[in-house]
Design a protein around this motif. Structure first.
Motif, short mmCIF file in Angstrom:
data_model
loop_
_atom_site.label_atom_id
_atom_site.label_comp_id
_atom_site.label_asym_id
_atom_site.label_seq_id
_atom_site.Cartn_x
_atom_site.Cartn_y
_atom_site.Cartn_z
N GLU A 95 0.82 -1.21 0.00
CA GLU A 95 0.00 0.00 0.00
C GLU A 95 0.86 1.26 0.00
O GLU A 95 0.36 2.37 0.20
CB GLU A 95 -0.94 0.00 1.21
N GLY A 96 2.17 1.08 -0.17
CA GLY A 96 3.06 2.23 -0.28
C GLY A 96 3.45 2.86 1.04
O GLY A 96 3.80 4.03 1.11
N LYS A 97 3.39 2.06 2.11
CA LYS A 97 3.70 2.60 3.43
C LYS A 97 4.94 1.95 4.03
O LYS A 97 5.52 1.05 3.43
CB LYS A 97 2.50 2.39 4.36
N ARG A 98 5.32 2.42 5.21
CA ARG A 98 6.40 1.77 5.95
C ARG A 98 5.97 0.34 6.28
O ARG A 98 4.79 0.08 6.52
CB ARG A 98 6.69 2.51 7.26
N GLY A 99 6.91 -0.57 6.29
CA GLY A 99 6.57 -1.97 6.49
C GLY A 99 6.32 -2.32 7.95
O GLY A 99 7.03 -3.15 8.53
#
Lengths: 474, 191
Positions: free
Chosen positions: A212-216
């Protein structure tokens, strides 16, 4: 244990060009002449990653068969096969699929973020047989009714990403992916998604965050399963590359044929990644439960024995999150149940062998260092605990340790995973934290004297000596 | 510092069209930007923010989590040496010592000519032929001092550019098709 005689293995011939891409990882057949190769049948075949080779070796037959069945019937075969997830947790794939929530929009995500130390099986599968993975992905998406599938590949796997994208282009061209697959009413798009360097993204909810394009950051549970709430909040199935690579064979040959291999819940074959102090490190596809650790480490067509004919000191049976075993455990069969009962796990299927020259403190330190570097930082016990454990282990290894440090290590471990029991208890959002104590606890339990010698002698008595003995590696 | 050039921008828009939610394109877009400049410039991150519809701070928030993204210039070749368990057992720290001396640089440092950045890496999944070394994420046979030195000479001479592109270039194979299976009701592409 009686076992059939196996054929002589042929190792991959290394390319002459130096330096260059590595040749495909050596890898090999099932253990025993009459057993099928399920996921590695094309490993070692020339241009195994191309559509032509794939089609000439039975490729996309499983998909064609699946399309002639109902989605429920496909799922039924996988359920019958009793295929356990090959990513590490070992959850039955068919059962996972059956837990999928109701929604018009469902997703399939294939987890190819392989980053567990000493695990290199998924990379081999993607680099050498990407079409098999694509076929398994389309079949699975059809079975679960997914509208879109992502194949998430670890960012560092440049060759795997390129081979997979090239194969996907071919598969679209061939009509195996895209609109009206093989002329049917079934359509599916697949997106090859690169990661960007983070071990934690192998945890399925962290992977979804990355997607989703966020920090993991692993998601807080509940909801426990992405099958209920997954990508973009929709029901999502996340399956490992090896799990998905088994699907075409299962559909083609039937779940019952798969189930006839192995024993109990450990059905089929499995890829074991063998490394460390063995003569023939590599990936080996062998029938589950029918072989023991002794077979895979010592048999001449598998590990071939300990490097330099040294003595075995200890081995890690299932990735660096698993408690270690000593020579007395060699006879254990490679089955989830047997290894679980003995207090460890098969986990990611990676076995690391340590010979008698290995410094246990150093190994425990290096594994802990890994977890410290890869902790995502959300939970205090993991983020801080890993750092302190690494510091303490490092000072013992470098000669500044104290005898009390052993208790201190166990105390910090206990804060991360109360009781240091197996399977581990958890004070953190995800299992990364509880993965830290097993190597430290194993090291201290099995080799307490060695830790104390480090303290008494003011440093490591082994490391310097063993370095010179190690250069004869082929 | 300029941001995404027209060619990269065109590729970026193609990428964006694949995803049901634009933000899912963020990591691939950052790889794309890195392939243009070798690292992620501030302006590139601002351009990506605009394309995705989030703030530059959100882009940096994601970028800073991931090891492969570099927000400062790095060498033309990123040399990663795995020292994790299996490679350590195979002598990775000895090899790393040699490499440090050979390149006169410490891990995370870049040589003065800007050619090499050295990285002590976690497991690179090359455990059967360790110690595992990659250059710009391409596996190389360089697990001894001699083979490593030979590799350095070849990289300096530029004779490996076909197999090892400059840092930042990750996937040289372009996707040929867009989304084809999108239903008429557009359910899957709702944002």
């Amino acid at each position: 244990m009686s076992k059939p005689k196996k054929p002589k293995q042929t190792k991959q011939v290394p390319t002459k060009q130096t330096p260059s891409f590595k040749p495909p990882t050596a890898a090999l057949a099932t253990h025993g002449p009459e057993l099928p190769k399920i996921v590695t049948s094309r490993i070692g075949v020339e241009n195994s990653y191309t559509l032509d080779t794939f089609l000439n070796t039975g490729g996309y037959q499983g998909l064609k068969k699946a399309l002639s069945m109902t989605p429920e019937a496909v799922s039924e075969q996988v359920m019958t096969a009793s295929l356990l997830g090959r990513g590490g947790a070992g959850f039955p794939a068919g059962r996972k699929w059956s837990m999928l929530g109701q929604s018009p929009v469902k997703y399939l995500v294939v987890n190819g973020d392989e980053s567990e130390p000493a695990t290199f099986k998924d990379r081999m599968l993607v680099e050498n047989d990407p079409h098999q993975l694509i076929e398994g992905t389309v079949i699975t998406a059809y079975a679960i009714g997914a509208v879109l599938a992502f194949i998430y590949i670890r960012g560092e796997f440049a060759l795997a990403l390129e081979r997979l994208q090239a194969a996907l282009n071919e598969a679209y061209q061939h009509g195996a992916v895209g609109k009206s697959i093989f002329g049917s009413s079934v359509s599916l798009d697949i997106i090859v998604q690169p990661g960007a360097g983070a071990y934690i993204c192998g945890e399925e909810t962290a992977l979804l965050e990355a997607l989703e394009g966020k920090r993991g950051f692993p998601r807080i549970k509940p909801p426990y399963f992405p099958a209920a709430v997954g990508l973009y909040g929709e029901p999502t199935i996340v399956n490992n590359v090896e799990t998905i690579s088994n699907i075409p064979w299962i559909v083609k040959n039937g779940g019952a044929a798969f189930r006839r291999l192995g024993e109990g819940n450990s059905t089929g074959t499995r890829l074991f990644a063998l490394s460390g102090h063995v003569k023939r490190p590599g990936n080996y596809e062998i029938e589950m439960a029918k072989n023991s650790f002794e077979n895979i480490i010592y048999d001449s067509d598998l590990g071939g024995g300990i490097l330099n004919d040294h003595e075995l000191k200890a081995f890690i049976p299932g990735g660096v999150s698993s408690p270690w075993f000593g020579p007395e455990h060699l006879g254990l069969p490679l089955s989830a149940e047997a290894v679980g009962q003995a207090g460890s796990m098969l986990g990611s299927g990676s076995i690391v062998v340590m010979d008698h020259t290995t410094c246990i403190v150093r190994v425990a330190w290096r594994i802990t260092r890994f977890f410290h570097r890869e902790s995502c930082g959300q939970c205090t016990p993991c983020r801080e605990g890993a750092g302190w454990l690494e510091k303490i282990l490092h000072r013992i290894e470098s000669g500044a340790g104290k005898e009390e440090d052993l208790d201190l290590l166990m105390d910090v471990c206990d804060n991360i995973s109360p009781g240091i029991i197996w399977p581990p208890a958890q004070t953190t959002i995800c299992p990364l934290g509880p993965s830290i104590p097993p190597s430290i606890a194993s090291g201290i339990k099995m080799f307490r004297d060695e830790f104390l010698i480090h303290v008494k002698e003011g440093g490591c008595p082994i490391s310097d000596a063993r370095h010179s003995a190690e250069v004869s590696r082929v | 510092m300029s941001g995404l050039n027209p060619e990269t921008l065109a590729q970026a828009k193609q990428l964006l069209s694949l995803y049901p939610h634009r933000r899912s394109a963020l990591i691939p877009l950052c790889h794309l930007a890195q392939s243009q400049d070798g690292w992620l410039t501030r302006q590139a991150m601002c351009d990506i923010a605009e394309l995705v519809g989030i703030t530059p701070a959100e882009v940096l928030g994601t970028v800073s989590f991931y090891e492969m993204f570099h927000t400062e210039p790095i060498g033309r070749y990123l040399i990663s040496v795995c020292t994790n368990i299996s490679c350590m057992l195979g002598g990775a720290y000895d090899l790393l010592d040699h490499i440090k001396k050979r390149l006169k640089v410490s891990p995370d440092g870049t040589t003065s000519d800007g050619l090499f950045t050295l990285q002590e890496a976690e497991c690179l999944a090359g455990c059967d032929k360790g110690p595992c070394v990659t250059v710009n994420h391409r596996y190389v046979d360089a697990n001894t001092s001699d083979t490593f030195d030979a590799l350095v000479e070849q990289l300096k001479a530029g004779s490996l550019e076909d197999t090892i592109p400059v840092h930042g270039v990750l996937i040289r194979v372009k996707r040929e098709r867009g989304r084809e299976a999108v239903k008429d009701d557009g359910v899957e592409v709702a944002t």
